[in-house]
Write a protein that holds these residues in place. Sequence first.
Motif, short mmCIF file in Angstrom:
data_model
loop_
_atom_site.label_atom_id
_atom_site.label_comp_id
_atom_site.label_asym_id
_atom_site.label_seq_id
_atom_site.Cartn_x
_atom_site.Cartn_y
_atom_site.Cartn_z
N LYS A 42 0.83 -1.21 0.00
CA LYS A 42 0.00 0.00 0.00
C LYS A 42 0.86 1.26 0.00
CE LYS A 42 -4.17 -1.40 -0.34
NZ LYS A 42 -4.83 -1.20 -1.61
N SER A 49 1.38 6.17 -7.20
CA SER A 49 0.25 7.05 -7.47
C SER A 49 0.69 8.50 -7.48
CB SER A 49 -0.83 6.82 -6.41
OG SER A 49 -1.92 7.68 -6.60
N SER A 83 -5.46 -2.59 -7.23
CA SER A 83 -4.17 -1.98 -6.96
C SER A 83 -3.67 -1.17 -8.16
CB SER A 83 -3.15 -3.07 -6.59
OG SER A 83 -1.85 -2.56 -6.57
N ASP A 86 -5.71 1.93 -8.53
CA ASP A 86 -5.34 2.92 -7.51
C ASP A 86 -4.10 3.70 -7.94
OD1 ASP A 86 -7.41 2.20 -5.81
OD2 ASP A 86 -6.15 0.98 -4.49
N GLU A 89 -5.03 5.80 -11.29
CA GLU A 89 -6.17 6.72 -11.21
C GLU A 89 -5.83 8.20 -11.30
OE1 GLU A 89 -10.43 7.00 -8.95
OE2 GLU A 89 -8.77 6.09 -7.85
N ARG A 122 -13.38 3.57 -12.84
CA ARG A 122 -12.86 4.77 -12.18
C ARG A 122 -13.01 6.02 -13.02
NH1 ARG A 122 -8.92 3.07 -7.83
NH2 ARG A 122 -9.63 0.96 -7.46
#
Length: 186
Positions: A42, A49, A83, A86, A89, A122
């Motif tokens: 994470k 990200s 994942s 994320d 995005e 998304r």
Amino acid sequence: MLFRRPDYSLDEVLRRLQDEGPSFFLNASWLQHDISPKEPPKTAEQRMSDRMRKLAPNDELIITDPYLFTSSRKHDSRDYAASVADMIEPTLVRGLRITAIVSPAQNDAAVRTAVLDQLNARCRDLDISVVESPDFHDRFWIADRTRGLVVGASLNKIGSRIFFVDELSESDVDAVLSEVDAVVGT
């Protein structure tokens, strides 16, 4: 550059200036890449990200990642797809054209479908095409054909290994695009 490190004291900077002169610092170069430590997935996903957010494509995103849809993630394709979504995005804008160049040997249909479904969930109106080619080993992310990154790990390994992310020079972007165009046929 050493003098930009928070643990490099002013006394050390002054000592280097006295002992070695300003050329010690002037000959040094600032590296533009990030080295990601082995860290929880994470945390690594958030790091990626953040880098994707800085890439900020307006119209087009080109991804070369042979293992983007790897069969090794078939057992957890939903989690993996979430994942990936994320991490990507921050780059997603309505109408974005995404071209993903992946390895024919690693392009698993179930994993590909899971990832594409997550991306489309998304952000609406994405135009995503997947091209198979064995020609790419490294992972390049190019936004709007003008700026890009080279990523030292496939998204399916983020967090499990140490990797780097580095900005591509204009000439590197041009060189990668030349190869992408030859593969895609544009």
